[in-house]
Design a protein around this motif. Structure first.
Motif, short mmCIF file in Angstrom:
data_model
loop_
_atom_site.label_atom_id
_atom_site.label_comp_id
_atom_site.label_asym_id
_atom_site.label_seq_id
_atom_site.Cartn_x
_atom_site.Cartn_y
_atom_site.Cartn_z
N THR A 19 -2.86 -0.77 -3.60
CA THR A 19 -3.69 0.41 -3.41
C THR A 19 -2.83 1.65 -3.21
N LEU A 48 -3.06 6.26 9.07
CA LEU A 48 -3.34 5.19 8.11
C LEU A 48 -2.14 4.28 7.96
N CYS A 99 -3.81 11.09 0.66
CA CYS A 99 -4.03 11.75 1.94
C CYS A 99 -3.29 13.09 2.00
N GLY A 119 -9.75 0.57 0.94
CA GLY A 119 -8.66 0.14 0.05
C GLY A 119 -8.48 -1.35 -0.04
N VAL A 167 0.87 5.25 0.62
CA VAL A 167 0.12 6.35 1.24
C VAL A 167 0.85 7.65 0.92
N TYR A 169 -3.22 5.62 -1.88
CA TYR A 169 -4.09 6.47 -1.06
C TYR A 169 -3.68 7.93 -1.19
N TYR A 180 -7.30 3.13 -6.27
CA TYR A 180 -7.08 4.51 -5.84
C TYR A 180 -8.14 4.92 -4.82
N VAL A 181 -7.68 5.30 -3.63
CA VAL A 181 -8.57 5.75 -2.55
C VAL A 181 -8.24 7.19 -2.21
N GLU A 230 -13.86 7.41 -2.80
CA GLU A 230 -13.50 8.54 -1.94
C GLU A 230 -14.22 8.39 -0.62
N LEU A 278 -10.38 4.42 5.54
CA LEU A 278 -9.51 4.38 4.36
C LEU A 278 -8.95 2.97 4.14
N HIS A 308 0.84 -1.18 0.00
CA HIS A 308 0.00 0.00 0.00
C HIS A 308 0.88 1.24 0.00
N CYS A 368 -11.69 3.23 -8.16
CA CYS A 368 -11.47 4.30 -7.19
C CYS A 368 -12.65 4.42 -6.24
#
Length: 314
Positions: free
Chosen positions: A64, A16, A68, A207, A6, A66, A98-99, A150, A203, A4, A148
């Motif tokens: 994933t 996260l 942030c 993800g 971030v 993220y 994509y988060v 949100e 989140l 992941h 994606c």
């Protein structure tokens, strides 16, 4: 376990990272300075989020990605477009899901509890930037280029929340010291406050859960409390006297905003405290089977974090 990435090592991004690492995932945390939690399984990378080439190299093989990132509010029109373009392009190039961490600025001033199916009607040019980011990502999702989602929260508070939080360094240290508190608007309006660990947990779920993709979600958030009610409850939990609570007149904030760009932006969000501002997170809670942290537990943890911070500084 997966990989992941971030992007952003601020209050939510760092939490996260801690939660993902605690679940056993490989985590890369990206920030300009290379900061972020120093934990086993976590790699910290000093990269500009707008540098798509560098970000793509870090994200290859990731499950994933993220978003942030949190540029200063007064710089959204200039800072967000290249960053958002880089993140979206990176997701498309690498195939990473994509988060996005979002907010409630995308809606019009509410007349009732806010749900995810409300039309996107931002009140300011800066908030329109956030709407475009989501619409571009959602268009890519619907075209099959990415997957994606949100997750949107209200005003954040909790351990790690500092100058950008209404319940941060202008609130908790003053409350613990018995000093008067002043809010930017009516301190007695019901308001939703989103706890940072709950935001990070949402989140992480978004993800890693197949049910999250292709729509927006509201972060599990406890029932609303006014600014004054938060002060009352936190004083009780901290064992200190309830301080006086008031508000700054609008003209004073506007005048100070002439010299301080961040204060100058408060006029764009003052409406959020001039009437009930309530987030409905039932869709996320019911779909994923999670609940927000109870207010007492969250406020107690916030007090403990600030007291530990003060003790360390001393």
């Amino acid at each position: 376990m997966g990989k992941h990435v971030v992007v952003g090592a601020g209050q939510v991004g760092s939490e996260l990272v801690r939660q993902l690492a605690g679940l056993g995932h490989e985590v890369v945390v990206v920030s300009r300075s290379g900061s972020g939690p120093d934990l086993p399984g976590v790699r910290r990378a000093a990269v500009d989020a707008a540098d798509q080439t560098a970000l793509t190299a870090l994200t290859r093989g990731a499950d994933t990605l993220y978003n942030c990132v949190n540029p200063p509010y007064h710089r959204w029109p200039t800072d967000w477009p290249p960053i958002a373009g880089s993140l979206l392009g990176t997701a498309e190039t690498t195939g990473a899901d994509y988060v996005m961490l979002g907010n409630l600025y995308v809606y019009a001033p509410p007349t009732g509890p806010m749900t995810e199916d409300l039309p996107l009607r931002p009140e300011s040019v800066k908030a329109q930037v956030r709407v475009r980011m989501w619409e571009q990502a959602l268009a890519a999702h619907r075209a099959g280029r990415i997957r994606c989602t949100e997750v949107r929260g209200s005003d954040f508070f909790g351990p790690g929340a500092l100058d950008q939080s209404h319940l941060g360094e202008r609130f908790v240290p003053r409350l613990l010291a018995g000093k008067a508190l002043k809010h930017v608007a009516d301190p007695d309006q019901p308001h939703s406050w989103t706890y940072i660990p709950d935001a990070a947990a949402a989140l992480a779920i978004a993800g890693t859960d197949e049910r999250s993709w292709g729509r927006a979600w509201h972060i599990p958030t406890a029932p609303p409390m006014s600014y004054r009610q938060v002060a009352e409850r936190m004083s009780e939990l901290a064992g200190v006297a309830m301080p006086k609570v008031g508000s700054y007149p609008a003209w004073m904030i506007d005048a100070l905003g002439l010299a301080n760009p961040m204060l100058g932006e408060i006029k764009h969000v003052r409406y959020q405290f001039a009437r009930p501002f309530v987030l409905d997170s039932s869709a996320f809670q019911n779909t994923f089977g999670v609940a927000p942290t109870p207010a007492g537990e969250a406020l107690s943890a916030t007090v403990a974090w600030w007291r530990e911070r003060a003790a360390a500084a001393a």
